[in-house]
Design an enzyme around this catalytic site. Structure first.
Site, short mmCIF file in Angstrom:
data_model
loop_
_atom_site.label_atom_id
_atom_site.label_comp_id
_atom_site.label_asym_id
_atom_site.label_seq_id
_atom_site.Cartn_x
_atom_site.Cartn_y
_atom_site.Cartn_z
N CYS A 1 22.94 -41.48 -47.50
CA CYS A 1 23.36 -42.44 -46.48
C CYS A 1 23.11 -41.86 -45.07
CB CYS A 1 24.82 -42.82 -46.72
SG CYS A 1 25.24 -44.39 -46.01
N TYR A 2 24.14 -41.45 -44.34
CA TYR A 2 23.88 -40.85 -43.02
C TYR A 2 22.94 -39.66 -43.17
CZ TYR A 2 24.64 -38.75 -38.43
OH TYR A 2 24.45 -38.23 -37.17
N GLU B 1 27.62 -40.45 -55.70
CA GLU B 1 28.89 -39.82 -56.05
C GLU B 1 29.97 -40.82 -56.45
OE1 GLU B 1 27.51 -40.11 -53.13
OE2 GLU B 1 28.92 -40.41 -51.50
N GLY C 1 28.37 -40.80 -43.48
CA GLY C 1 29.30 -40.68 -42.36
C GLY C 1 29.28 -41.93 -41.51
N HIS D 1 25.25 -44.36 -52.61
CA HIS D 1 26.15 -43.23 -52.86
C HIS D 1 26.19 -42.88 -54.36
CE1 HIS D 1 28.04 -42.90 -48.85
NE2 HIS D 1 27.64 -44.15 -48.75
N SER E 1 57.86 -31.47 -57.19
CA SER E 1 58.07 -32.90 -57.00
C SER E 1 57.98 -33.67 -58.30
CB SER E 1 56.98 -33.43 -56.07
OG SER E 1 55.73 -33.29 -56.72
N GLY E 2 57.58 -32.96 -59.37
CA GLY E 2 57.33 -33.68 -60.62
C GLY E 2 55.89 -34.13 -60.71
N GLY E 3 55.16 -34.00 -59.63
CA GLY E 3 53.73 -34.33 -59.64
C GLY E 3 52.96 -33.21 -60.35
N VAL E 4 51.72 -33.51 -60.67
CA VAL E 4 50.92 -32.56 -61.44
C VAL E 4 50.70 -31.25 -60.67
CG1 VAL E 4 48.65 -32.18 -62.48
CG2 VAL E 4 49.76 -34.40 -62.68
N ASP E 5 50.30 -31.35 -59.41
CA ASP E 5 49.90 -30.14 -58.67
C ASP E 5 51.04 -29.14 -58.56
OD1 ASP E 5 47.86 -31.90 -58.31
OD2 ASP E 5 48.31 -32.31 -56.21
N SER E 6 52.22 -29.62 -58.12
CA SER E 6 53.31 -28.67 -57.91
C SER E 6 53.84 -28.15 -59.25
CB SER E 6 54.43 -29.31 -57.09
OG SER E 6 55.00 -30.40 -57.77
N LYS F 1 41.74 -31.81 -58.50
CA LYS F 1 42.88 -32.18 -59.33
C LYS F 1 42.57 -32.16 -60.84
CE LYS F 1 46.72 -35.33 -59.09
NZ LYS F 1 47.41 -34.97 -57.88
#
Ligand code: XMP
Length: 540
Positions: free
Chosen positions: A99-100, A198, A72, A196, A250-255, A396
């Protein structure tokens, strides 16, 4: 362009579809990378959730098997910095500070942090102490770095470092600068890292998190997001009942995967997809997306032709944040107008992902706003529709694998990401129809060339941006004074950090040549060779 929103409706709705069982909880202190910790854990099969670092209790309904304290922007050396909640060390489960989070553990156990004289940023060389030579007990250190080499590359991003390791801990790794990069408790399953794990640039970060999950937390790695289709359909049936869902596509993956899942759960008669043509989309996007949605079995598709309104509202606007806000607001208004004309809808289906939920929760983590993503809006509240968000507990890549399971074409699932505000944030300066057209053509040349040369998946994301500068060129015997296109192609695993895609220079020069020949008004093409950070992926 999803319109994710998560602040509305009741807790019951928000908790619906939530996985049950054991997991690791990540306490968020505002690092740009907090969500990556949870995502990496899930990738290795350990279910995880993120909560505010100030939470006074563990999340309800989750059997907490381990705790990770995120990084953070605060410094534990400063008054008023966020503190470690009491329950964390009393919960009797393994704890890892990052880290923090390391600073919090150092202070909690009587050691000392200091403001580093030199901020370490980027890659660093880590030397892991050979645990077999450590003088004291080596309960945790041995396990945490199991099966990883003594020399590793790690990703650092910190202002503070350890001045004095607490007496009950020992140093498990250092960097070339002598910074304490890892410390482990002598007897308790508590450890801390200055780097980090991650971040993808930390070479063995994933192995370290796996060691933490399996060897310290004793967690079985049985989480699999894609195996959840049946329970997600059940969630949709429970939430929607006999209702009718409006889904913003929207044509995006999620929608698109949301629409596919809604169709599977409810059938085509109770799902209507609405696609807002803002005029800021990629070339030929609207017919392309409409066709893909029809293949899904979608029978009710409405395309809102809204481009006039968007161009009007963006007239004269050059500030990136202002553009984003105008587009987000208009987008909501367009949907609102449509939904109000069709009162039969009971629910709004959204591809809200877990990161959207966490980011829009605004739980005071103090993460700095770099860009205001417009896909967090006030739409559902204004429409008085109930929300149906099957993916609000998923990342995602988990949604992508669900899309593939549902039979969506790879071409759609593996498309490069596209920003919510569309080409407006790739046109520096004023957004006009003429400039959008120029950019669409240049972008199309770049992307189709990548596909033709089998290079589309070399970058994680690629696009063209139109710069607000003119320069002198020569075409034939004539002087030109025209605009510039920047090509950007980045490698990344999540968009949080990015490298520059090493596309062959011969390919890039060919693309540049084609753009200059085909796109009227462009006489120069440059390739963006900046990583993220310090740049962002999009130019605005
Ligand atoms: P930046 O530019 O922040 O982009 O490095 C990281 C990733 O996010 C995408 N992006 C957006 N996606 N709404 C979205 O849905 C937005 O407002 C937005 N802005 C940036 C960007 O394309 C990249 O993949």
């Amino acid at each position: 362009m999803s319109m994710n929103h998560s602040s509305t409706n009741d807790t019951k709705t928000q908790n619906a579809g939530r996985p049950k069982g054991d997991g690791i909880v990540v306490l968020d202190y505002g690092s740009q990378y907090t969500l990556l910790i949870a995502r990496r854990l899930r990738e290795i099969g350990a279910y995880s959730e993120v909560i505010d670092g100030a939470s006074q209790r563990p999340p309800e309904g989750l059997v907490v098997r381990g705790i990770i304290l995120s990084g953070g922007p605060d410094s534990v050396t400063e008054a008023g910095s966020r503190a470690l909640p009491d329950w964390v060390l009393k919960h009797n489960v393994p704890v890892l500070g990052v880290c923090y989070g390391m600073g919090l553990l150092v202070e909690a156990f009587g050691g000392k942090m200091r403001s580093a004289t030199r901020r370490e940023y980027g890659q660093a060389h880590l030397k892991v102490n050979d645990v077999h030579n450590l003088s004291r007990k080596k309960f945790l250190g041995e396990k945490l770095f199991d099966d990883t080499p003594l020399d590793q590359t790690v990703w650092m991003s910190h202002g503070d470092d350890v001045a004095e390791v607490p007496k009950t801990f020992q140093t498990a790794a250092t960097t070339d600068d002598g910074v304490v990069a890892a410390m482990v408790h002598d007897t308790l399953p508590i450890a801390a890292l200055q780097y980090h794990p991650e971040v993808a640039h930390s070479e063995f970060g994933k192995e370290l998190l796996r060691n933490f999950a399996t060897k310290l937390c004793q967690l079985e790695l049985n989480w699999d997001g894609s195996a959840r289709i049946q329970s997600l359909c059940q969630y949709i049936e429970d939430v929607v009942g006999q209702g009718h869902v409006l889904v913003a596509c929207s044509g995006g993956v999620d929608s698109t995967v949301t629409a596919a899942l809604l169709l599977k759960a409810l059938g085509p008669q109770r799902v209507t997809a609405v696609f807002c043509d803002t005029g800021l989309l990629r070339q030929n996007e609207v017919p392309w997306v409409a066709e893909k949605l029809k293949v899904l079995g979608l029978q009710h598709l409405e395309v809102l032709s809204s481009s006039d309104r968007f161009f009007e509202a963006l007239k004269g606007v050059t500030d990136p944040e202002e553009k984003r806000k105008i587009i987000g607001k208009l987008f909501i208004e367009e949907f609102e107008a449509y939904a109000k004309k069709h009162p039969a809808f009971t629910h709004l289906g959204q591809g809200t992902l877990y990161p959207d939920v966490i980011e829009s929760a605004g739980h005071g983590s103090g993460a700095k706003v770099i860009k205001s993503h417009h896909n967090v809006g006030g739409l559902p509240d204004r429409l008085a529709l109930k929300l149906c968000e099957p993916f609000r507990w998923l990342f995602k890549d988990e949604v992508r694998s669900i899309g593939l399971e549902l039979g969506l074409p790879l071409e759609l699932i593996e498309r490069h990401p596209f920003p919510g505000p569309g080409l407006a944030v790739r046109i520096l300066g004023e957004v006009t129809r003429e400039r959008v057209k120029m950019l669409q053509q240049a972008d199309h040349v770049f992307i189709s060339s990548l596909k033709e040369h089998g290079l589309y998946h070399v970058p994680w994301q690629a696009f063209a941006a139109l710069l607000p500068i003119k320069s002198v060129g020569v075409m034939g015997d004539n002087r030109t004074y025209q605009q510039t296109i920047a090509l950007r192609a980045v490698t990344s695993s999540d968009g949080m950090t990015a490298g520059v895609a090493e596309l062959p220079l011969s390919f890039l020069t060919k693309v540049a040549d084609q753009i200059v020949r085909q796109v009227h008004g462009i006489n120069r093409v440059v390739y963006d060779i900046t990583t993220k950070p310090p740049a962002t992926i999009e130019w605005e």
